[in-house]
Design a protein around this motif. Structure first.
Motif, short mmCIF file in Angstrom:
data_model
loop_
_atom_site.label_atom_id
_atom_site.label_comp_id
_atom_site.label_asym_id
_atom_site.label_seq_id
_atom_site.Cartn_x
_atom_site.Cartn_y
_atom_site.Cartn_z
N LYS A 1 7.73 67.95 69.03
CA LYS A 1 6.08 67.60 68.84
C LYS A 1 6.02 66.31 68.06
N GLU A 2 6.69 66.20 67.09
CA GLU A 2 6.69 64.98 66.46
C GLU A 2 7.05 63.96 67.47
N ARG A 3 7.84 63.84 68.17
CA ARG A 3 8.29 62.73 69.11
C ARG A 3 7.23 62.27 70.06
N GLU B 1 -0.59 63.51 73.40
CA GLU B 1 -1.19 64.46 72.36
C GLU B 1 -1.22 65.80 72.96
N GLU B 2 -1.77 65.91 74.19
CA GLU B 2 -1.99 67.19 74.90
C GLU B 2 -0.36 67.99 75.04
N LEU B 3 0.68 67.32 75.24
CA LEU B 3 2.13 67.86 75.54
C LEU B 3 2.43 68.31 74.23
N SER B 4 2.11 67.47 73.24
CA SER B 4 2.65 67.53 71.96
C SER B 4 2.21 69.26 71.39
N LEU B 5 0.67 69.63 71.73
CA LEU B 5 0.39 70.89 71.45
C LEU B 5 0.96 71.99 72.03
N LYS B 6 1.53 71.72 73.33
CA LYS B 6 2.28 72.78 73.95
C LYS B 6 3.88 72.84 73.62
N ALA B 7 4.27 71.83 72.74
CA ALA B 7 5.53 71.71 72.37
C ALA B 7 6.17 72.89 71.33
N ASP B 8 7.37 73.34 71.87
CA ASP B 8 7.81 74.60 71.10
C ASP B 8 8.61 74.03 69.91
N CYS B 9 9.49 72.86 70.05
CA CYS B 9 10.30 72.36 69.15
C CYS B 9 9.93 71.64 68.16
#
Length: 199
Positions: free
Chosen positions: A38-40, A26-34
Motif C-alpha cells: 500500500k505504501e509503495r 492510488e486505486e491499486l493502493s486501496l486494494k492492497a492487502d499488505c
C-alpha cells in the motif's frame, strides 16, 4: 503560434497521461492487502501526480519523468529516438539520494528500457535494425569532465542487470577519472559486449 499551441497541447496531454498512472496507482493502493505494498503504491501515485504538473524534486521523480518523456516521444510517431546523455541529465537530481537507492532506480529503468512493456505496438523495435542507445561520460559543453556519481551508478546498474539492450556509448576523455574507464573495461571483460568506446 501554431507550433507553440501544439507544444501546449502535447505537454497537457502528457501531463494527463501521467496523472492517469497516478490515479491507477492510488486505486491499486486501496486494494492492497499488505501495508508495505500500500505504501509503495501510494508513493508511486504521489510521484506521478507531482511530475504530471511540476518539475522533479528528487532522483526518483526525475527517473520516472525521464521514462514518461521517452514514452511521449515515441508513442505518437514511433520514431527511433535514442535516450541521450542520461548521466548528465540526471546528475542534478541525485542530491542526497542514497547511492544504493539510486542504483536500484537505474537498474529498474534499464529493465523498463529492455522490456518496453509500456509500448503496446511491439513492432517499434523490430522495424528498426538497431538498438536504442544511452550515452555516458565524456565532457560537458564547456570541455570539463562529465563523469559524475550518476555515471558510475549507471555502470554499477549495467553490471547488475547485464541486459543486451539498451546499448551504451561511452565517451572517453583524458579529463575523465581513471575509475570510469577501469569500471567500464571490467564490464566489457566480464562479457558485457554492448558497450562501445569513443574518444
Amino acid at each position: 503560434l501554431e507550433f507553440l499551441d501544439s507544444v501546449i497541447l502535447a505537454y497537457t496531454g502528457m501531463g494527463r497521461l501521467i496523472a492517469r498512472y497516478a490515479g491507477y496507482a492510488e486505486e491499486l493502493s486501496l486494494k492492497a492487502d499488505c501495508p508495505q505494498e500500500k505504501e509503495r503504491l501510494q508513493g508511486i501515485a504521489e510521484c506521478c501526480r507531482h511530475i504530471s504538473l511540476h518539475k522533479p524534486r528528487n532522483f526518483r521523480e526525475a527517473v520516472q519523468l525521464l521514462w514518461f518523456s521517452h514514452l511521449g516521444t515515441i508513442l505518437e510517431s514511433g520514431l527511433f529516438i535514442n535516450y541521450g546523455r542520461l548521466d548528465v541529465i540526471l546528475q542534478p537530481y541525485l542530491g542526497d539520494t542514497p547511492h544504493a537507492e539510486a542504483e536500484e532506480l537505474l537498474s529498474c529503468l534499464l529493465l523498463k528500457m529492455y522490456d518496453q512493456a509500456d509500448i503496446e505496438d511491439h513492432s517499434y523495435l523490430t522495424r528498426h535494425e538497431g538498438q536504442l542507445v544511452v550515452t555516458l561520460g565524456g565532457v560537458l559543453p564547456d570541455g570539463e569532465n562529465a563523469v559524475g556519481e550518476v555515471t558510475m551508478l549507471f555502470l554499477k546498474a549495467i553490471g547488475r542487470t547485464r541486459l543486451p539492450e539498451p546499448e551504451f556509448n561511452l565517451r572517453v576523455s583524458s579529463k575523465n577519472p581513471p575509475e570510469y574507464l577501469e569500471k567500464a573495461a571490467e564490464l566489457t571483460v566480464s562479457g558485457c559486449n554492448f558497450l562501445s568506446y569513443y574518444n
